[in-house]
Scaffold this active site. Structure first.
Site, PDB file in Angstrom:
ATOM      1  N   CYS A 114      14.236  10.899   6.122  1.00  0.00           N
ATOM      2  CA  CYS A 114      14.356  10.477   7.527  1.00  0.00           C
ATOM      3  C   CYS A 114      15.758  10.792   8.010  1.00  0.00           C
ATOM      4  O   CYS A 114      15.989  10.971   9.200  1.00  0.00           O
ATOM      5  CB  CYS A 114      14.154   8.983   7.674  1.00  0.00           C
ATOM      6  SG  CYS A 114      12.751   8.375   6.812  1.00  0.00           S
TER       7      CYS A 114
ATOM      8  N   SER B   6       5.877   7.874   9.845  1.00  0.00           N
ATOM      9  CA  SER B   6       6.033   8.656  11.070  1.00  0.00           C
ATOM     10  C   SER B   6       6.073   7.759  12.304  1.00  0.00           C
ATOM     11  O   SER B   6       5.517   6.652  12.315  1.00  0.00           O
ATOM     12  CB  SER B   6       4.876   9.646  11.211  1.00  0.00           C
ATOM     13  OG  SER B   6       3.689   8.949  11.536  1.00  0.00           O
TER      14      SER B   6
ATOM     15  N   LYS C 244       0.894  -1.172   0.000  1.00  0.00           N
ATOM     16  CA  LYS C 244       0.000   0.000   0.000  1.00  0.00           C
ATOM     17  C   LYS C 244       0.927   1.215   0.000  1.00  0.00           C
ATOM     18  O   LYS C 244       1.503   1.585   1.008  1.00  0.00           O
ATOM     19  CB  LYS C 244      -0.880  -0.016   1.260  1.00  0.00           C
ATOM     20  CG  LYS C 244      -2.169   0.779   1.157  1.00  0.00           C
ATOM     21  CD  LYS C 244      -2.005   2.277   0.979  1.00  0.00           C
ATOM     22  CE  LYS C 244      -1.714   3.020   2.266  1.00  0.00           C
ATOM     23  NZ  LYS C 244      -1.497   4.480   2.040  1.00  0.00           N
TER      24      LYS C 244
ATOM     25  N   GLU D 135      10.889  16.074  14.837  1.00  0.00           N
ATOM     26  CA  GLU D 135      11.164  15.931  13.405  1.00  0.00           C
ATOM     27  C   GLU D 135      10.270  16.890  12.620  1.00  0.00           C
ATOM     28  O   GLU D 135       9.051  16.893  12.783  1.00  0.00           O
ATOM     29  CB  GLU D 135      10.895  14.491  12.957  1.00  0.00           C
ATOM     30  CG  GLU D 135      11.256  14.290  11.500  1.00  0.00           C
ATOM     31  CD  GLU D 135      11.110  12.839  11.045  1.00  0.00           C
ATOM     32  OE1 GLU D 135      10.032  12.273  11.271  1.00  0.00           O
ATOM     33  OE2 GLU D 135      12.073  12.299  10.463  1.00  0.00           O
TER      34      GLU D 135
ATOM     35  N   GLY E 233       3.732   4.604  13.278  1.00  0.00           N
ATOM     36  CA  GLY E 233       4.490   3.374  13.519  1.00  0.00           C
ATOM     37  C   GLY E 233       4.152   2.746  14.862  1.00  0.00           C
ATOM     38  O   GLY E 233       4.033   1.518  14.978  1.00  0.00           O
TER      39      GLY E 233
HETATM   40  C1  UN1 Z   1      14.787   8.032   4.005  1.00  0.00           C
HETATM   41  O1  UN1 Z   1      15.074   9.193   4.229  1.00  0.00           O
HETATM   42  O2  UN1 Z   1      13.708   7.557   4.388  1.00  0.00           O
HETATM   43  O3  UN1 Z   1      20.500   7.689   3.047  1.00  0.00           O
HETATM   44  C2  UN1 Z   1      15.662   7.119   3.230  1.00  0.00           C
HETATM   45  C3  UN1 Z   1      19.688   8.311   2.374  1.00  0.00           C
HETATM   46  C4  UN1 Z   1      18.912   7.597   1.301  1.00  0.00           C
HETATM   47  C5  UN1 Z   1      17.742   6.886   1.907  1.00  0.00           C
HETATM   48  C6  UN1 Z   1      16.918   7.771   2.790  1.00  0.00           C
HETATM   49  N1  UN1 Z   1      19.762   6.666   0.607  1.00  0.00           N
HETATM   50  O4  UN1 Z   1      19.473   9.497   2.572  1.00  0.00           O
END
Ligand code: UN1
Length: 512
Positions: free
Chosen positions: A301, A246, A192, A403, A250
């Site tokens: 992230c 998030s 999904k 964040e 999660g």
């Molecule tokens: C993410 O931000 O969810 O290391 C993944 C990195 C990428 C992957 C990020 N190769 O920034």
């Protein structure tokens, strides 16, 4: 538009030049949601541009997809892993062939620059080769037994039907981190995708179809989290849930999975720091901070949302950074001159602007550049936020703790290395971190003591490679790692096998 017209698009769409209508992929067939409802996917750089309409799916569509995956599973688990890998190699080849078109579609639906979407597609290609290569290894262990004439070994077993819920910031790379190892191990899946980036996953799934993957092994159902994601998580046939998104969502998924006794792997938020020591190469550190903070408009992230800078160099670093940040060009990611694209949607726009307001008022941080939406000229219909730098940010300020997931970074002064490490570890997340220093002893101390799943020396917090484990500690994850050989631990269970060829009853641990 997809390169090829398919049965997944309504014929009326072609006639009227309406944006195409796409379908779910269930049991090797393209079908609308059972209700017939769709949702529109907009280009965040210009919301007047509708990328396409996608099924607004619900529990009944999830049921159909899970049933297809469950039916395909008994056969698929018995296909030898090197043969399963051949499909993945083929998908890799298709992604190479279509890289440009896929990447352009991805920029159109989620905004990041073409260079970055090419990188995203490349990450899936890298993952295809890495995982497919593992088809001829997938090693277990053979070892000695404590008893004579007894053989001992361990092998990987698939788990069953996996539910995969993927985010919009890496629309193909992250699905590839999940689908490839899942099916290589012999599982079947229902994915999904995020409602902001269904086109990228549609294109990815088309590659599996073209590669000739048996029906039901990979199924895709589009829709919203509450109505399509939630029924997938709680579906009784789903044995494993893998989620990236998030921390808030999660945690809910983790509780539901625990309640139903499912395996669950989570990759969630980050509050990643770059430490800049007084002996750092400042040019390099500034360049790294710009890329780490504003690459993908800060929507990674792994984004560097904190810059912890030694008091001796903070003035110079700040000046250099702000100058560079002010020079970044906002724009449509398809335009080669663009450095920073839009944020993905209205909700993100409001969230990021909300944090900027908190930084200014409640946190009393110094706004050094950016700090506002930009909607002039060509940018009038997009979700653009000027790259934003806050200075003099306290380590416990909201913008230094939570964040933000946007083009906003906070410079936090520190006294020395120890102080920098305390600040770096003083957050609820632990995904990625980095230190710029010329001192090898400090670099090793940082690598040892940082509370993060990934640590860089003299490089920014972003740029993880697929053959190494990816994931984090504290609020970032729940102990699993994607990428690397560790990904196979998510998508398989160990089975230990003993064969006694002595012809008599031998008792382990029992002295006779
Ligand atoms: C993410 O931000 O969810 O290391 C993944 C990195 C990428 C992957 C990020 N190769 O920034």
């Amino acid at each position: 538009m997809p390169a090829k017209q398919t049965s997944s698009q309504s014929p009326s769409a072609k006639k009227n030049h309406r944006p195409p209508t796409y379908a779910n992929y269930i049991n090797g067939e393209w079908a609308p949601s059972k209700s017939g409802e769709t949702f529109a996917n907009h280009n965040p750089a210009d919301t007047r541009d509708i990328v396409g309409y996608f099924p607004r799916s619900a529990a009944e569509d999830i049921d159909a997809a899970v049933a297809a995956a469950a039916e395909a599973y008994p056969k698929w688990r018995l296909v030898p892993a090197p043969k399963r890998a051949e499909y993945i190699f083929r998908v890799g080849e298709i992604l190479i062939r279509d890289k440009e078109a896929i990447s352009r579609d991805m920029t159109r639906e989620m905004g990041k620059t073409l260079k970055e979407t090419r990188g995203d597609t490349q990450e899936a290609i890298d993952m295809a080769y890495f995982v497919a290569g593992e088809g001829r290894r997938l090693y277990g262990q053979t070892t000695t037994s404590e008893l004579a004439d007894k053989f001992a070994m361990s092998v990987r077993d698939p788990i069953g039907v996996c539910g995969l819920i993927t985010p919009w910031n890496f629309p193909i790379a992250i699905p590839s981190w999940k689908i490839f190892p899942a099916i290589l191990c012999g599982n079947t899946v229902v994915i999904k995708p995020a409602e902001d980036t269904p086109l990228s996953v549609y294109r990815f799934v088309k590659a599996f179809e073209e590669a000739g993957l048996p029906p039901g092994v990979v199924n895709m159902v589009t829709g919203y989290g509450e109505t399509a994601g939630a029924p997938l998580v709680v579906h009784p046939t789903i044995r494993l849930v893998s989620f990236t998104g998030s921390t808030q969502v999660g945690r809910i998924i983790a509780m539901q999975a625990a309640d139903k006794g499912k395996k669950c792997s989570l990759e969630m938020g980050g509050k990643n720091a770059i430490l800049v020591m007084e002996d750092a190469n400042l040019e390099l550190a500034v360049e790294g901070a710009i890329w780490g903070a504003f690459g993908t408009a800060g929507q990674r992230c792994t984004a560097a949302s904190r810059l912890i800078v030694h008091k001796k160099v903070i003035k110079k670093f700040t000046q250099m950074l702000v100058e560079r940040a002010k020079g970044l060009r906002l724009g449509n990611g398809l335009d080669a001159a663009t450095d920073v694209g839009p944020v993905v949607n209205q909700e993100q726009l409001e969230r990021v602007l909300g944090y900027i307001e908190i930084g200014r008022s409640r946190d009393k941080a110094k706004l050094l550049c950016g700090g506002e939406r930009v909607a002039d000229g060509d940018l009038a219909h997009g979700y653009f936020i000027a790259p934003t730098v806050f200075g003099d940010v306290a380590p416990n300020a909201t913008i230094a703790q939570e964040e933000i997931f946007g083009p906003v970074t906070a410079i936090i002064p520190c006294q020395d290395f120890e102080d920098a490490m305390r600040i770096a570890n003083g957050v609820g997340y632990g995904l990625s971190a980095s230190i710029y220093t010329g001192d090898v002893n400090r670099a090793f101390r940082a690598m040892r003591d940082i509370e993060a799943g990934i640590c860089y020396v003299n490089a920014p917090t972003i740029g993880a490679e697929v053959h190494l484990p990816f994931g984090g500690v504290k609020g970032t994850g729940n102990g699993h790692r994607e990428g690397g050989l560790q990904a196979f631990d998510i998508f398989s269970e160990w089975k230990t096998l003993y064969v006694d060829f002595s012809g008599r009853l031998q008792k382990a641990q029992i002295a006779d």
